[in-house]
Design a protein around this motif. Sequence first.
Motif: not given
Length: 541
Positions: A348-359
């Motif tokens: 998620l981090f590498w995809s620029n997705i907020p880290l609090d987003t469900d996997n």
Amino acid sequence: MGVLKAVVVLTMVSTVLLSILWRAALDSDGNQTFIQCLLDNSLDSHPISSAIYTPQSPSYSSVLESYIRNLRFNESSTPKPFLILTPLHQSHIQAAVTCGKTHGVRMKIRSGGHDYEGFSYVSTLPFFLLDMFNLRSIHVDIENETAWVQTGATLGEVFYRIAEKSNTHGFPAGVCPTVGVGGHVSGAGYGNMMRKYGVSADNVLDAVVVDANGRVLDRQSMGEDLFWAIRGGGGASFAVIVAYKIKLVRVPERVTVFQVEKTLEEDATDIVDQWQHVAYNLPEELFIRLMLDVVKSRESGEKTVRASFVSLFLGDSDSLLSIMKERFPKLGLSKSECIEMSWVKSVLFWSNIPLDTDNRVLLDRTPRTLDYLKRKSDYVREAIPKAGLESIWKKMIELETPRMFFNPYGGKMAEIAAEEIPFPHRAGNLWKIQYLANWKEPGVETANRYIELSRKLHEFMTPFVSKNPRQAFLNYRDADLGSNYHGKDMYEEARAQGVKWFMGNFDRLLKIKTEVDPSNFFRYEQSIPVLPSQQNLDASV
């Protein structure tokens, strides 16, 4: 010059006329004959009718557009397939190959749609599209550290399904979750664990394909030559790949990531200079990508170059800080800039997705944004002198739009022989460059402007990159390298391209292609051709 223009015009006219003739041959009656062939070759236990879409089908447009990831190829003027087949069973693929050969119809194969030049779903000649998105089952076997993955699955789905079973296993693949497994792995595939585990194709143990004769084969029955070719040689040149058996790799329960940005005013030149001397030589658990783009300076408001360093470290932050202090001190990494997390969360981090987003966001098959885009590639074998870096900054500021990503090699990448799989870019390369141009506005003039900017930056980089040949990465599809789709010179054109992608491995790929697909059924604009002695057998198709 006048003669050259005349030749170009005649070539274009010939292509248009050929396209018209083909379309006349594939009128509604011809389409019905082809569809009847598919129905006749369908198993009663797995009927094919629900997998067929024609332009008259209500869902045709949505099915076609669902996996177009480059808006340049989603225009009303973009050539469309006369039929889309979305196989639900491998027998549907067998029927597609059988009928495609019987009726002399071209087939395009699409897995995730991230083909930068649309070669998997666009053609100037009539074609039908084999879209693999329904074949996306994933069976993870943690005990044996393997997984069978159908090629219509996305990387995000693979990562999620592995993480469901284990927090200490992963798979070395790309950092964009919506990329399809089929194209990614068959073209080698790389990601931020390649310095530890190699490219994706290095971690393939078996495969299931449908060959040019419509046979379903695994590694044992296809033989080692074909198995070698479909791990980095571009699967669509040889067969339809149904599934890969992949080797899972070990990851720590906690990994560490960071992203640090520096502009020229913040000593980016010195930091980049140190990066290029150490990044390929760091411990193999540490991958630091360098991203270069043009921004406005916070101090002056003038255009400047920004260097962003984004990293994955397979270990804890204290160990990372110790390595960075000793080996890459100029970056000045601090504890507060390091984030520890699970490996799957790092995706998620590498995809620029907020880290609090469900996997579960990794199961989403549609990218969060879509753009018009152009990509190119290069390899660097020697560190660029500081004066060279400064000239690059000047050129980037002049052009403004194209970005560059530098992906470091070394580690495992320097240990695997160039002949192990078709992907040859190993020892000797310090890093790979990806050139990126994205834009939002439609239109041919706008597209041509951004494409030309990419070409100018690529041309400017000539003194700093590999030579004889100037290497390129197959999965970064680039139409500027040419097309061998049809014409009497397609073998010569294919060789000129092929040595850039495969270097010394091209001749082996050529022999395998001629053996397994002598009629050249599996063909697209930049595919591996058959040997010249076979070429005339298919020259008119």
